[in-house]
Design a protein around this motif. Structure first.
Motif, short mmCIF file in Angstrom:
data_model
loop_
_atom_site.label_atom_id
_atom_site.label_comp_id
_atom_site.label_asym_id
_atom_site.label_seq_id
_atom_site.Cartn_x
_atom_site.Cartn_y
_atom_site.Cartn_z
N ASP A 1 0.83 -1.20 0.00
CA ASP A 1 0.00 0.00 0.00
C ASP A 1 0.86 1.26 0.00
O ASP A 1 2.08 1.21 0.16
N GLU A 2 0.15 2.36 -0.15
CA GLU A 2 0.77 3.69 -0.26
C GLU A 2 1.61 4.03 0.97
O GLU A 2 2.70 4.59 0.86
N GLY B 1 -1.33 14.84 -4.47
CA GLY B 1 -1.73 13.95 -3.38
C GLY B 1 -0.66 12.91 -3.07
O GLY B 1 -0.51 12.46 -1.94
N THR B 2 0.10 12.53 -4.10
CA THR B 2 1.01 11.39 -3.97
C THR B 2 2.06 11.52 -2.86
O THR B 2 2.24 10.58 -2.09
N LEU C 1 18.59 15.05 -4.73
CA LEU C 1 17.53 14.03 -4.82
C LEU C 1 16.22 14.71 -5.21
O LEU C 1 15.79 15.65 -4.53
N GLN C 2 15.66 14.27 -6.30
CA GLN C 2 14.40 14.83 -6.79
C GLN C 2 13.26 13.87 -6.48
O GLN C 2 13.32 12.69 -6.83
N ILE C 3 12.22 14.37 -5.82
CA ILE C 3 11.01 13.59 -5.56
C ILE C 3 10.02 13.90 -6.69
O ILE C 3 9.81 15.06 -7.03
N LEU C 4 9.40 12.86 -7.23
CA LEU C 4 8.42 13.06 -8.31
C LEU C 4 7.14 12.28 -8.04
O LEU C 4 7.18 11.16 -7.50
N LEU D 1 7.07 8.34 -7.03
CA LEU D 1 6.02 7.57 -6.35
C LEU D 1 4.76 7.61 -7.20
O LEU D 1 4.43 8.65 -7.78
N ALA D 2 4.07 6.48 -7.27
CA ALA D 2 2.78 6.46 -7.98
C ALA D 2 1.88 5.45 -7.28
O ALA D 2 2.30 4.32 -6.99
#
Ligand code: GLP
Length: 257
Positions: A8-9, A38-39, A128-131, A196-197
């Motif tokens: 899960d998320e 939201g992610t 570090l890139q969060i996407l 993250l997806a």
């Protein structure tokens, strides 16, 4: 790409937060690239928890957000400035003067974008890139057919993106039609990237990003060119991947790394 699958998320977000926290502990002056939507909410929550309970210290960090809606003031409740204050900045000890978000009200947008790129460069580049990921495969606000060599710029949003994001606004009419976003080439310059997806609505975009051809129609597929991308997925987002068993096998082998 290193693909990690979680039940899960929440589990995925805690693991992703661990990677961010490890960097901040290793390099207290880390430059973080931040995302909205939201992610990453559960990821930010976990980082705030680690700050409060485990002393994770952001005081030496610098941050650059991916994007902002054009035409929204930083005080607008749907602006990404507002989102970042509410969901992350107020919970940690980042110095305000080292948090950077494109200015949706910039008068000279090309000059503002060039300045944003220069600021990233003079900070030493993003560590570090969060996407997150759009349901059409966009990253930041780089819509399908964006140049894979694009830099920070003004971008017209697709109806697909406006409709997806309408859930955060009172009505579709209120969703801005334009944004300022880091480009795909800007994003690819980050030393490490985590994407993250979550949820079945992202499954097609996830499959195209990881297993499809490199294509301007799927901006996230450009991440295939980057040597250090880790993708955190829940079951729904992973549901259309054909090599799921292989990713699971690799994940078991890499456990703890
Ligand atoms: C928005 C943002 C992206 C985000 C994407 C997914 O358009 N510009 O950075 O990753 O949509 O949003 P969500 O996480 O809410 O599904």
């Amino acid at each position: 790409m290193r693909v990690s699958l979680y039940s899960d998320e929440q589990a995925a977000s805690v693991e992703a937060a661990r990677q961010v926290a490890a960097l901040v502990r290793r390099k207290p002056a880390a430059v973080l690239g931040l995302a909205t939507g939201g992610t990453p909410l559960a990821l930010y929550k976990e980082l705030i928890r680690q700050h409060g309970q485990e002393g994770l210290d952001f005081s030496g960090c610098t941050t650059f957000n991916l994007d902002e809606y054009a035409g929204l003031a930083p005080s607008h409740p749907m602006s990404y400035h507002h989102y970042m204050r509410e969901n992350f900045f107020e919970g940690v000890n980042l110095p305000a003067e080292r948090t950077n978000i494109p200015d949706g009200l910039a008068e000279d947008i090309p000059a503002h974008c060039a300045d944003y790129e220069a600021k990233i460069h003079s900070a030493g580049g993003v560590d570090l890139q969060i996407l997150g990921l759009g349901s059409d495969g966009h990253i930041g606000f780089n819509e399908p057919t964006s140049s894979l060599g694009s830099r920070t710029r003004f971008q017209t949003l697709t109806e697909n993106t406006r409709t997806d994001n309408a859930r955060y606004f009172a009505s579709l009419e209120e969703v801005p039609r334009h944004a300022i976003t880091m480009g795909i080439a800007t994003i690819l310059e980050a030393r490490e990237i985590i994407l993250l997806a979550f949820g079945a609505a992202k499954a097609a975009a996830v499959a195209s990003m990881i297993e499809g051809p490199l294509a301007a129609m799927v901006p996230a597929s450009a991440l295939q060119l980057h040597p250090a991308v880790r993708v955190f997925l829940d079951e729904g987002a992973a549901s259309l991947l054909t090599k799921k068993d292989y990713y699971r096998y690799l994940q078991q082998q890499c456990a703890g790394q």
